[in-house]
Scaffold this active site. Sequence first.
Site, mmCIF file in Angstrom:
data_model
loop_
_atom_site.group_PDB
_atom_site.id
_atom_site.type_symbol
_atom_site.label_atom_id
_atom_site.label_comp_id
_atom_site.label_asym_id
_atom_site.label_seq_id
_atom_site.Cartn_x
_atom_site.Cartn_y
_atom_site.Cartn_z
ATOM 1 N N PRO A 112 6.256 8.424 -3.848
ATOM 2 C CA PRO A 112 5.559 7.753 -4.537
ATOM 3 C C PRO A 112 5.049 6.834 -2.685
ATOM 4 O O PRO A 112 5.840 5.267 -2.216
ATOM 5 C CB PRO A 112 5.454 6.352 -5.165
ATOM 6 C CG PRO A 112 6.764 6.918 -5.723
ATOM 7 C CD PRO A 112 7.688 7.768 -4.600
ATOM 8 N N GLU A 113 4.133 7.282 -2.188
ATOM 9 C CA GLU A 113 3.414 6.773 -0.818
ATOM 10 C C GLU A 113 2.273 6.271 -1.753
ATOM 11 O O GLU A 113 1.441 6.457 -2.476
ATOM 12 C CB GLU A 113 3.659 7.280 0.509
ATOM 13 C CG GLU A 113 4.863 7.831 1.035
ATOM 14 C CD GLU A 113 5.646 8.185 1.994
ATOM 15 O OE1 GLU A 113 4.067 8.135 3.052
ATOM 16 O OE2 GLU A 113 5.714 9.479 2.350
ATOM 17 N N LYS A 132 2.376 0.578 -1.404
ATOM 18 C CA LYS A 132 2.609 0.947 -2.460
ATOM 19 C C LYS A 132 3.221 -0.219 -3.400
ATOM 20 O O LYS A 132 3.501 0.595 -3.706
ATOM 21 C CB LYS A 132 4.468 1.300 -2.094
ATOM 22 C CG LYS A 132 4.223 2.040 -0.309
ATOM 23 C CD LYS A 132 5.395 2.087 0.415
ATOM 24 C CE LYS A 132 5.246 3.375 1.196
ATOM 25 N NZ LYS A 132 6.416 3.747 2.211
ATOM 26 N N ARG A 181 17.156 9.212 7.720
ATOM 27 C CA ARG A 181 15.912 10.009 7.004
ATOM 28 C C ARG A 181 16.265 11.070 8.352
ATOM 29 O O ARG A 181 16.937 11.540 8.916
ATOM 30 C CB ARG A 181 15.198 9.380 7.118
ATOM 31 C CG ARG A 181 15.157 8.423 5.998
ATOM 32 C CD ARG A 181 13.571 7.172 5.860
ATOM 33 N NE ARG A 181 14.173 5.942 5.131
ATOM 34 C CZ ARG A 181 15.640 5.114 4.792
ATOM 35 N NH1 ARG A 181 16.393 5.557 5.580
ATOM 36 N NH2 ARG A 181 15.064 4.314 3.735
#
Length: 306
Positions: free
Chosen positions: A2-3, A61, A294
């Site tokens: 979820p962004e 967010k 990441r």
Amino acid sequence: MPELPEVEVVRLGLAPAVTGATISGVEVFDTRALTRHGGDASDFEARLRGRRMLGAARRGKFLWMPLAPPAGHAAGAGADEALVAHLGMSGQLLLRAPGADDGRHLRVRVGLEHPEHGELRVDFVDQRTFGSLAIDELVPTSDGAAGGYGAAAPLVPSQVAHISRDPLDEAFDDAAFAARLARKHTAIKRVLLDQTVLSGVGNIYADEALWAARIHPETAASALSTRAVGRLLAQVRAVFEKALVEGGTSFDAQYVNVNGEAGYFAHSLNAYGRGGEPCPRCTTVITRVPFGGRSSHFCPRCQRKK
DNA sequence: GGAATAACCTGGATGC
DNA sequence: TGCATCCAGGTTATTC
């Protein structure tokens, strides 16, 4: 994951269901879902029960539902608290009928009584438990503008106050963003992920916006020209808007809207998750490199490091 | 004060 | 088949 677009899709789905609804019951099944809440589970449940939700707002967010003051307070008084939600990596806010199956990873259940829609259930489901719910006080915004998308009042939850506005917010200040970039000597991708500079961008949309703007993710933010900053902001907005139209990005069912439906933007990704595949623009192989625990995905030809 | 890094967490994918 | 390891990533605390 979820962004901003995914959270906005959730907000749009929640708003008609929660606005004007009274909280009839709260059940906390996993207290890890309350890591941002100042009290324990019983405090959370007691403070929510009987409160009326006034809408659904979002900044970056973070999502929040302003709460009418508890019974006994001055009639007509505005909201001074809100139910704040952050979906983390795998959080979902699902609208379910009262008797629906709980499914897996249900952390918190909120029962609602809506004057038009009747009895509803909002389930906070979170596999990886990075998301959370909290009751938080509303504080005035520093610029006097509305707290965020869907917020009418110039108020924002205290734990969201340090978050910058997102680039889809009318009150977002392009010039101030450019000025902050000029003072940042770290990689532009790292700055894009810094929610105090620009909110709503996560790893997926950072890679996509940088690809679209033809900027190498390790370029120092301060080295970007005024023109490049303008191009980048425009591409962040374009990527967000396209993702919104397509219902957000869904990977392995980690993101769904309030009705449990996946988004389609994963099919439109040009760089993220496409390491080893040809760049859609020039056919050079997309490179994937580690980036702070990441991954970054970029085209070494279109996005040259200066 | 700015920048970088570790920790939190779960489940799917992969390798042996 | 079963086990171990890696990987995904948003936020925050800690360290440099």
